[in-house]
Motif scaffolding. Structure first.
Motif, short mmCIF file in Angstrom:
data_model
loop_
_atom_site.label_atom_id
_atom_site.label_comp_id
_atom_site.label_asym_id
_atom_site.label_seq_id
_atom_site.Cartn_x
_atom_site.Cartn_y
_atom_site.Cartn_z
N PRO A 2 0.81 -1.23 0.00
CA PRO A 2 0.00 0.00 0.00
C PRO A 2 0.84 1.28 0.00
CG PRO A 2 -0.18 -1.14 2.12
CD PRO A 2 0.51 -2.08 1.18
N GLN A 3 2.00 1.25 0.65
CA GLN A 3 2.85 2.45 0.64
C GLN A 3 3.33 2.74 -0.77
OE1 GLN A 3 3.38 4.69 2.79
NE2 GLN A 3 5.14 5.81 1.97
N PRO A 44 -6.86 -3.59 3.41
CA PRO A 44 -7.52 -4.79 3.93
C PRO A 44 -7.23 -6.04 3.11
CG PRO A 44 -9.06 -2.94 3.79
CD PRO A 44 -7.84 -2.54 3.03
N PHE A 45 -7.02 -5.86 1.81
CA PHE A 45 -6.78 -7.01 0.94
C PHE A 45 -5.40 -7.62 1.16
CE2 PHE A 45 -10.39 -5.07 -1.14
CZ PHE A 45 -11.13 -6.18 -1.57
N VAL A 46 -4.38 -6.77 1.39
CA VAL A 46 -3.06 -7.35 1.64
C VAL A 46 -2.97 -7.93 3.05
CG1 VAL A 46 -1.74 -6.06 -0.07
CG2 VAL A 46 -2.12 -5.05 2.17
N VAL A 47 -3.80 -7.45 3.96
CA VAL A 47 -3.85 -8.06 5.30
C VAL A 47 -4.41 -9.47 5.21
CG1 VAL A 47 -4.97 -7.97 7.56
CG2 VAL A 47 -3.96 -5.90 6.59
N LEU A 48 -5.55 -9.63 4.54
CA LEU A 48 -6.18 -10.95 4.42
C LEU A 48 -5.74 -11.66 3.14
CD1 LEU A 48 -9.85 -10.36 5.67
CD2 LEU A 48 -7.85 -11.19 6.92
N LEU A 93 -2.76 -7.61 -5.73
CA LEU A 93 -3.74 -6.90 -4.91
C LEU A 93 -3.48 -5.40 -4.85
CD1 LEU A 93 -4.01 -9.55 -2.06
CD2 LEU A 93 -5.46 -9.28 -4.09
N SER A 94 -2.38 -4.95 -5.47
CA SER A 94 -2.12 -3.51 -5.54
C SER A 94 -3.19 -2.80 -6.36
CB SER A 94 -0.74 -3.24 -6.15
OG SER A 94 -0.70 -3.68 -7.51
N GLY A 95 -3.97 -3.55 -7.12
CA GLY A 95 -5.04 -2.96 -7.92
C GLY A 95 -6.40 -3.03 -7.26
N ALA A 96 -6.45 -3.20 -5.94
CA ALA A 96 -7.73 -3.36 -5.24
C ALA A 96 -8.67 -2.17 -5.45
CB ALA A 96 -7.50 -3.58 -3.75
N ALA A 97 -8.13 -1.00 -5.72
CA ALA A 97 -8.98 0.18 -5.93
C ALA A 97 -9.84 0.05 -7.18
CB ALA A 97 -8.11 1.44 -6.03
N LEU A 98 -9.48 -0.87 -8.07
CA LEU A 98 -10.29 -1.09 -9.26
C LEU A 98 -11.63 -1.73 -8.92
CD1 LEU A 98 -7.48 -2.46 -11.62
CD2 LEU A 98 -8.63 -0.25 -11.82
N ILE A 99 -11.71 -2.38 -7.76
CA ILE A 99 -12.97 -2.98 -7.31
C ILE A 99 -13.86 -1.88 -6.74
CG2 ILE A 99 -14.03 -4.67 -5.75
CD1 ILE A 99 -11.36 -6.16 -5.72
N PRO A 100 -15.11 -1.78 -7.17
CA PRO A 100 -16.01 -0.75 -6.62
C PRO A 100 -16.08 -0.85 -5.09
CG PRO A 100 -17.02 -1.82 -8.51
CD PRO A 100 -15.80 -2.61 -8.20
N SER A 101 -16.09 0.28 -4.43
CA SER A 101 -16.06 0.29 -2.96
C SER A 101 -17.21 -0.50 -2.35
CB SER A 101 -16.07 1.73 -2.45
OG SER A 101 -17.21 2.43 -2.93
N ALA A 102 -18.36 -0.47 -3.00
CA ALA A 102 -19.51 -1.20 -2.47
C ALA A 102 -19.33 -2.71 -2.52
CB ALA A 102 -20.77 -0.81 -3.25
#
Length: 450
Positions: A195-196, A212-216, A417-426
């Motif tokens: 994330p950094q 949260p995605f890199v944690v889990l 998982l660095s692309g997690a922002a591509l997933i809609p927040s909902a």
């Protein structure tokens, strides 16, 4: 965006995740059929390198609690906490997740004895009494069928890997328990470094979505406990330091990043494939990218030190390929593993990775339709994913990673998982739950090897 359009995109995400699950199912069925036909693919629970053993353990309650808390509170806390405390919390949660998954197998079986078997690094540590002599003669012991051949994992890696555990022993932290905990603590660094890096290259919102995605991370099943988890933590930290150096124009950061990434190449030969990710970091850096030259300044002393000590990386690489085909790899069919390895990525990276990859494609098309600089902003999200996919495909097509890539490719899969922002927040909580479910299911139904 209309409700109808949004539902259509969500359906496409489900199809992508379903296709990834289907690929794994097909790999499992074909692996079983080939075994029955007398043509085994040489993976105990194909395509996974594990064996069937439904069980619970002391880590079960903590793993379930960690998963529920991160799913319930993770996205909200990631959105509002100050960045540095958030990174500290992310690291602690990743440690808890990785360790609890390992403890499902119990302390002894899941942690303390993992690195002490006849195939592992610690088996060789007592015999290494002279580090300079070990380094100068390392390549002479790589090939198999010699009286003093290195064990499987030591021979299959450059000397930096076993050297880490020798150093640990020298400071009084010998034995499997300390070695296992080192791997867990190092592996959890990905929950800070990934994330950094995204925040430095892209946006704050994108980085917060990743946390949260890199944690889990489902690959934590294999991070705890394996040296490959340690490798993932080292190279992710190197990448983050490189990003800090080239984005903020800090030579010390770039040099430190270069040193860690170079050391990564002396932990595992395959980590030269971190190059596409490192190059993308530099491409996205913007006006300070010239600072990247300091990364070579940091890498040079690492390379020089190992070479001066008598270990020549290219010689080791040539011999390890020969050793690779002296063993079970010679019997593992490329025609099966070239696609079954990708099924293992689907498990280790989780279904969210399939969704991210699917969404990266239209993101790339939109960016191509509006020509502009690649530096920074939203482009970082899909470009990092593209770099990771390039590294994974290169490793896959090489044929030097047939099976066991759920563990071997941890340094790469976590970056998907660095692309997690591509997933809609909902939708993020849904996919976060799916990530945790994959890890918990694998760890409770199977006993993973190594």
């Amino acid at each position: 965006m209309s409700v109808r359009s949004r539902h259509r995109l969500t359906r496409a995400d489900l199809i992508a995740a379903g296709a990834a699950a289907g690929l794994f199912a097909v790999a499992a069925v074909i692996g079983g059929v080939l075994h029955l036909l007398g043509r085994p693919v040489h993976a105990s629970t194909a395509p996974l390198f594990a064996h069937w053993l439904p069980h619970v353990g002391p880590g079960t309650p903590l793993a379930l609690l960690t998963a529920v808390l991160v799913w319930w509170r993770g996205p909200d806390l990631a959105g509002r906490l100050a960045w540095r405390p958030l990174l500290a919390l992310s690291y602690l949660c990743a440690v808890a997740w990785t360790l609890s998954l390992a403890l499902i197998d119990g302390w002894q079986r899941g942690v303390a004895s993992r690195l002490t078997t006849a195939h592992e690094y610690l088996h060789e540590v007592p015999g290494i009494t002279d580090i300079p002599a070990m380094l100068s003669g390392f390549t002479e012991r790589i090939l198999d069928f010699q009286p003093d051949s290195w064990t499987t994992h030591v021979s299959g890696h450059p000397p930096g890997a076993v050297l880490v555990f020798v150093w640990l022993d020298r400071i009084g932290l010998g034995g499997g328990g300390w070695a296992g905990m080192l791997c867990v603590l190092a592996a959890a660094l990905v929950a800070v470094a990934v994330p950094q890096t995204v925040r430095l290259l892209g946006t704050d919102d994108a980085a917060r979505a990743v946390l949260p995605f890199v944690v889990l991370f489902p690959g934590a099943v294999w991070s705890g406990v394996s040296a490959d988890g340690l490798f993932a933590g080292v190279t992710a930290s190197g990448t983050a330091l490189l990003a800090c150096g080239v984005v903020r124009g800090r030579p010390a950061g770039a040099a430190a990043g270069g040193a860690l990434l170079a050391f990564g190449c002396y932990l595992s030969y395959g980590l030269v494939l971190m190059a596409p990710i490192a190059v993308m970091v530099v491409v996205l850096a913007g006006r300070h990218r010239r600072t990247a030259g300091w990364a070579f300044a940091g890498a040079a002393p690492v390379v020089a030190a190992f070479t001066a000590a008598g270990f020549f990386w290219l010689t080791g690489y040539r011999l390890v390929i020969e050793r690779y085909y002296q063993g079970i790899a010679a019997d593992r069919a490329y025609g099966y593993w070239v696609w079954a390895d990708l099924a293992l990525v689907a498990v280790a990276a989780g279904p969210a990775a399939a969704v991210i990859l699917r969404r990266a494609v239209p993101a790339a098309r939109r960016a191509a339709a509006v020509p502009r600089s690649l530096a920074g902003n939203a482009n970082a999200t899909w470009l990092l994913v593209a770099a990771v996919a390039t590294a994974i495909l290169a490793a896959d097509l090489s044929g030097y990673s047939k099976a066991e890539v759920e563990r071997i490719w941890l340094p790469f899969t976590v970056w998907l998982l660095s692309g997690a922002a591509l997933i809609p927040s909902a939708d993020r909580r849904t996919w976060l739950a799916a990530q945790a479910a994959v890890a918990l299911t694998v760890n409770h139904l199977l006993l993973t090897h190594w």
